[in-house]
Design a protein around this motif. Structure first.
Motif, PDB file in Angstrom:
ATOM      1  N   PRO A 175       0.839  -1.270  -0.063  1.00 15.90           N
ATOM      2  CA  PRO A 175      -0.076   0.045  -0.168  1.00 15.90           C
ATOM      3  C   PRO A 175       0.755   1.203   0.110  1.00 15.90           C
ATOM      4  O   PRO A 175       0.451   2.533  -0.375  1.00 15.90           O
ATOM      5  CB  PRO A 175      -0.754  -0.118   1.254  1.00 15.90           C
ATOM      6  N   THR A 176       2.115   1.294   0.138  1.00 17.89           N
ATOM      7  CA  THR A 176       3.208   2.264   0.279  1.00 17.89           C
ATOM      8  C   THR A 176       3.699   2.539  -1.008  1.00 17.89           C
ATOM      9  O   THR A 176       4.551   3.759  -1.299  1.00 17.89           O
ATOM     10  CB  THR A 176       4.154   2.138   1.412  1.00 17.89           C
ATOM     11  N   ASP A 177       3.507   1.545  -1.993  1.00 16.45           N
ATOM     12  CA  ASP A 177       4.199   1.751  -3.120  1.00 16.45           C
ATOM     13  C   ASP A 177       3.226   2.602  -4.281  1.00 16.45           C
ATOM     14  O   ASP A 177       2.293   1.984  -4.535  1.00 16.45           O
ATOM     15  CB  ASP A 177       4.478   0.387  -3.839  1.00 16.45           C
ATOM     16  N   THR A 178       3.447   3.845  -4.371  1.00 19.14           N
ATOM     17  CA  THR A 178       2.773   4.636  -5.257  1.00 19.14           C
ATOM     18  C   THR A 178       3.516   4.980  -6.640  1.00 19.14           C
ATOM     19  O   THR A 178       2.993   5.870  -7.368  1.00 19.14           O
ATOM     20  CB  THR A 178       2.528   5.896  -4.664  1.00 19.14           C
ATOM     21  N   ASP A 179       4.537   4.351  -6.946  1.00 19.55           N
ATOM     22  CA  ASP A 179       5.290   4.186  -8.145  1.00 19.55           C
ATOM     23  C   ASP A 179       4.350   4.118  -9.394  1.00 19.55           C
ATOM     24  O   ASP A 179       3.850   2.667  -9.336  1.00 19.55           O
ATOM     25  CB  ASP A 179       6.358   3.708  -8.159  1.00 19.55           C
ATOM     26  N   PRO A 180       3.836   4.673 -10.214  1.00 19.94           N
ATOM     27  CA  PRO A 180       3.079   4.251 -11.364  1.00 19.94           C
ATOM     28  C   PRO A 180       3.608   3.261 -11.918  1.00 19.94           C
ATOM     29  O   PRO A 180       2.967   2.263 -12.459  1.00 19.94           O
ATOM     30  CB  PRO A 180       3.197   5.678 -12.236  1.00 19.94           C
ATOM     31  N   ASN A 181       4.778   2.939 -12.339  1.00 21.03           N
ATOM     32  CA  ASN A 181       5.410   1.883 -13.065  1.00 21.03           C
ATOM     33  C   ASN A 181       5.384   0.671 -12.411  1.00 21.03           C
ATOM     34  O   ASN A 181       4.836  -0.386 -12.726  1.00 21.03           O
ATOM     35  CB  ASN A 181       6.942   2.155 -13.463  1.00 21.03           C
ATOM     36  N   SER A 182       5.526   0.616 -10.974  1.00 22.01           N
ATOM     37  CA  SER A 182       5.390  -0.441 -10.246  1.00 22.01           C
ATOM     38  C   SER A 182       4.029  -0.819 -10.033  1.00 22.01           C
ATOM     39  O   SER A 182       3.556  -2.085 -10.240  1.00 22.01           O
ATOM     40  CB  SER A 182       5.785  -0.398  -8.791  1.00 22.01           C
ATOM     41  N   LEU A 183       3.023   0.100 -10.155  1.00 22.24           N
ATOM     42  CA  LEU A 183       1.802  -0.454  -9.946  1.00 22.24           C
ATOM     43  C   LEU A 183       1.086  -0.989 -11.439  1.00 22.24           C
ATOM     44  O   LEU A 183       0.455  -1.886 -11.385  1.00 22.24           O
ATOM     45  CB  LEU A 183       0.696   0.983  -9.605  1.00 22.24           C
ATOM     46  N   THR A 184       1.751  -0.373 -12.271  1.00 19.35           N
ATOM     47  CA  THR A 184       1.390  -0.851 -13.831  1.00 19.35           C
ATOM     48  C   THR A 184       1.693  -2.475 -13.915  1.00 19.35           C
ATOM     49  O   THR A 184       1.200  -3.238 -14.551  1.00 19.35           O
ATOM     50  CB  THR A 184       1.945  -0.071 -14.596  1.00 19.35           C
ATOM     51  N   GLU A 185       3.035  -2.446 -13.556  1.00 17.32           N
ATOM     52  CA  GLU A 185       3.598  -3.967 -13.571  1.00 17.32           C
ATOM     53  C   GLU A 185       2.980  -4.867 -12.595  1.00 17.32           C
ATOM     54  O   GLU A 185       2.621  -6.140 -13.134  1.00 17.32           O
ATOM     55  CB  GLU A 185       5.107  -3.972 -13.165  1.00 17.32           C
ATOM     56  N   ALA A 186       2.504  -4.605 -11.558  1.00 12.50           N
ATOM     57  CA  ALA A 186       1.839  -5.243 -10.714  1.00 12.50           C
ATOM     58  C   ALA A 186       0.413  -5.611 -11.239  1.00 12.50           C
ATOM     59  O   ALA A 186      -0.063  -6.876 -11.146  1.00 12.50           O
ATOM     60  CB  ALA A 186       1.504  -4.484  -9.258  1.00 12.50           C
ATOM     61  N   MET A 187      -0.006  -4.866 -11.932  1.00 12.18           N
ATOM     62  CA  MET A 187      -1.589  -5.270 -12.604  1.00 12.18           C
ATOM     63  C   MET A 187      -1.260  -6.112 -13.805  1.00 12.18           C
ATOM     64  O   MET A 187      -1.879  -7.002 -13.966  1.00 12.18           O
ATOM     65  CB  MET A 187      -2.369  -3.740 -12.699  1.00 12.18           C
ATOM     66  N   ARG A 188      -0.238  -5.827 -14.294  1.00 13.46           N
ATOM     67  CA  ARG A 188      -0.007  -6.787 -15.601  1.00 13.46           C
ATOM     68  C   ARG A 188       0.417  -8.166 -15.142  1.00 13.46           C
ATOM     69  O   ARG A 188      -0.282  -9.028 -15.659  1.00 13.46           O
ATOM     70  CB  ARG A 188       1.241  -5.992 -16.361  1.00 13.46           C
ATOM     71  N   ASN A 189       1.051  -8.337 -14.018  1.00 10.59           N
ATOM     72  CA  ASN A 189       1.466  -9.551 -13.494  1.00 10.59           C
ATOM     73  C   ASN A 189       0.303 -10.371 -12.974  1.00 10.59           C
ATOM     74  O   ASN A 189       0.075 -11.326 -13.343  1.00 10.59           O
ATOM     75  CB  ASN A 189       2.587  -9.675 -12.494  1.00 10.59           C
ATOM     76  N   ASN A 190      -0.831  -9.444 -12.545  1.00 13.10           N
ATOM     77  CA  ASN A 190      -2.187 -10.143 -12.050  1.00 13.10           C
ATOM     78  C   ASN A 190      -2.969 -10.560 -13.354  1.00 13.10           C
ATOM     79  O   ASN A 190      -3.591 -11.522 -12.900  1.00 13.10           O
ATOM     80  CB  ASN A 190      -2.698  -9.098 -11.098  1.00 13.10           C
ATOM     81  N   ALA A 191      -3.030  -9.571 -14.147  1.00  7.29           N
ATOM     82  CA  ALA A 191      -4.039  -9.909 -15.232  1.00  7.29           C
ATOM     83  C   ALA A 191      -3.533 -10.765 -16.445  1.00  7.29           C
ATOM     84  O   ALA A 191      -4.479 -11.691 -16.966  1.00  7.29           O
ATOM     85  CB  ALA A 191      -4.382  -8.524 -15.822  1.00  7.29           C
ATOM     86  N   ARG A 192      -2.407 -10.550 -16.739  1.00  7.14           N
ATOM     87  CA  ARG A 192      -1.801 -11.539 -17.961  1.00  7.14           C
ATOM     88  C   ARG A 192      -2.362 -13.069 -17.846  1.00  7.14           C
ATOM     89  O   ARG A 192      -2.607 -13.386 -18.781  1.00  7.14           O
ATOM     90  CB  ARG A 192      -0.462 -11.079 -18.233  1.00  7.14           C
ATOM     91  N   PRO A 193      -2.020 -13.525 -16.812  1.00 12.92           N
ATOM     92  CA  PRO A 193      -2.248 -15.106 -16.803  1.00 12.92           C
ATOM     93  C   PRO A 193      -3.765 -15.444 -17.192  1.00 12.92           C
ATOM     94  O   PRO A 193      -4.209 -16.315 -17.789  1.00 12.92           O
ATOM     95  CB  PRO A 193      -1.989 -15.592 -15.166  1.00 12.92           C
ATOM     96  N   LYS A 194      -4.662 -14.239 -16.617  1.00 15.06           N
ATOM     97  CA  LYS A 194      -6.206 -14.370 -16.799  1.00 15.06           C
ATOM     98  C   LYS A 194      -6.307 -14.277 -18.565  1.00 15.06           C
ATOM     99  O   LYS A 194      -7.151 -14.960 -19.060  1.00 15.06           O
ATOM    100  CB  LYS A 194      -7.067 -13.711 -16.188  1.00 15.06           C
ATOM    101  N   PHE A 195      -5.579 -13.635 -19.216  1.00 12.98           N
ATOM    102  CA  PHE A 195      -5.777 -13.593 -20.524  1.00 12.98           C
ATOM    103  C   PHE A 195      -5.493 -14.894 -21.449  1.00 12.98           C
ATOM    104  O   PHE A 195      -6.149 -15.044 -22.209  1.00 12.98           O
ATOM    105  CB  PHE A 195      -4.692 -12.575 -21.071  1.00 12.98           C
TER     106      PHE A 195
END
Length: 463
Positions: A175-195
């Motif tokens: 919750p303390t990580d507010t870096d846009p690149n890090s947040l984008t990567e986190a969502m990519r890693n979460n969503a891509r397997p579902k693709f």
């Protein structure tokens, strides 16, 4: 009958939550407007492109039946199965029928305002089909359980701190990580397997070409390409107003779209879909949902020219300070004000009054929609059809009488001039009397009106 949208209450929730959100929202959108102006100035033929785009749209809309037939004919020649939906219910029913026939349990989808307009996602989820938004902004809004607040930038009203907290709660990030690149990567890693495991993919379309029966999807993340390419089934929802006559017309709109929306020369991905790949199926749900009705409206049909760039939102001083969620509709900002009442005149009766009528929206529209004029016309419609409170109707009627009678105007002007020194304080102390005045103060009143000064000086000059 749907309950009227309380736009004042919705806007207050955004404005008064803190001092950060409104400031950031306003700054980010105005930056997009400034970028738009810079890239537009780099093209000598910018105004020529706008004029040409408007003419192409007007020609297409006034011959829409012919181009729909041509598009369908050519699409079916390419192996695409085309379905017609007259409204949102039919669109959703057709989508479910296709998905159910293929025993689909999960779909991935790229951003589609038409699917949002039809309420497709909650409909499919009620039928037991899971839906994953692949656009980052749309996914943020999906996890937030909110509709998109902007046509192009769905989560523009949220800060990185908001998103960090949201992701921590929903996908387990720091919750303390507010870096846009890090947040984008986190969502990519979460969503891509579902693709990779989705049974079907659904997209919208920015443009459909009658000459070829193909359609085009513009994105900056490439998510639409993955959505259309990975699963064996691709369904595209396309509004009938998205049709263009020829492939060569596309060049005009591609040059205008991203420049108007984000101030960039073009979207990162401009993907052309010309038919199903071997071993897969492609369906198009060609949808009306009130567009034919709007096309028949003498004052409002030109709103169908809209290419969903969001430029009018980025420049609108009211939208920038109230956020898209305040409008309580799929389409927000100036373009939403003139589109939404065509779906439900009663529910969205307050929207035309949520505007300064400054005309900036008309100025930036890439296809020359007279947005400000249409907002003014919608106000007249709401007054005529008694969709606004009696007190407001009486106020406008009184103003009309006063402004139409010079002697009466001057009399009231004198009374107001003498009373204005004591009225503002009493108004601001009473929220129910005039909420607009709570956070505003009238300027100092001069000793004489401009009219009095002008008459006096004109006489002194012997004229």
């Amino acid at each position: 009958m749907n309950k009227k949208v309380n736009i004042e209450e919705n806007a207050a929730k955004f404005i008064y939550q803190d001092d950060i959100h409104v400031t950031e929202h306003d700054k980010n959108l105005w930056n997009a407007r400034m970028k738009r102006d810079r890239v537009a100035a780099e093209i000598p033929e910018w105004e020529e492109l706008r004029n040409l785009a408007s003419q192409i749209k007007e020609h297409t809309l006034t011959h829409l039946d012919q181009y729909i037939e041509l598009f369908v004919e050519n699409a079916e020649k390419r192996g695409i199965k085309v379905h017609f939906a007259k409204d949102a219910a039919e669109h959703n029913a057709i989508a479910y029928e296709i998905l159910n026939a293929h025993e689909v349990k999960s779909i991935i989808k790229s951003k589609s305002m038409l699917q949002e307009e039809c309420g497709m996602t909650p409909f499919l989820e009620e039928k037991g089909i899971s839906v994953l938004e692949t656009d980052l902004g749309e996914r943020i809004q999906q996890l937030s359980d909110q509709p998109p607040s902007h046509i192009v930038m769905p989560a523009i009203h949220q800060t990185t701190e908001d998103i960090a907290q949201l992701f921590a709660k929903t996908i387990g990030t720091d919750p303390t990580d507010t870096d846009p690149n890090s947040l984008t990567e986190a969502m990519r890693n979460n969503a891509r397997p579902k693709f990779l495991t989705a049974d079907a993919g659904m997209t919208g379309a920015n443009f459909a070409i009658a000459e070829t029966g193909s359609f085009v999807v513009c994105t900056n993340e490439g998510n639409a390409d993955l959505t259309a390419s990975l699963p064996p089934l691709h369904i595209a929802s396309i509004g009938i107003e998205k049709i263009l006559p020829k492939t060569e017309d596309l060049g005009v709109f591609i040059r205008l779209l991203s420049r108007s929306a984000l101030g960039t020369p073009a979207t990162q991905y401009t993907s052309h879909f010309t038919g199903p790949r071997e071993g897969s199926e492609m369906h198009i749900i060609l949808t009306d949902n009130g567009r034919s009705h709007r096309l028949a409206m003498d004052d409002f049909w030109t709103s169908l020219k809209c290419i969903r760039c969001g430029a009018c939102m980025n420049t609108c001083p009211v939208y920038r300070r109230s956020s898209g969620l305040a409008y309580g509709a799929t389409y927000s900002g100036p373009i939403g004000i003139i589109i939404d009442p065509t779906f439900d005149e009663n529910k969205y009766s307050e929207l035309p009054f949520h505007s300064s009528l400054c005309g900036s929206c008309t100025e930036v529209c890439p296809v020359h929609i007279n947005i400000a004029e249409q907002i003014s016309l919608w106000r007249k419609v709401m007054m005529k059809n008694k969709k606004v409170d009696l007190s407001r109707r009486m106020a406008f009627k009184s103003a009309g009488i006063m402004l139409g009678n010079p002697k009466l105007f001057r009399t009231i002007e004198k009374v107001a001039y003498n009373a204005i020194h004591i009225l503002p304080e009493s108004i601001t102390e009473n929220k129910s009397l005039d909420p607009w005045a709570i956070h505003r103060k009238l300027p100092d009143v001069k000793k004489e009106t401009f009219r009095d000064w002008y008459i006096k000086n004109r006489k002194n000059n012997g004229k």
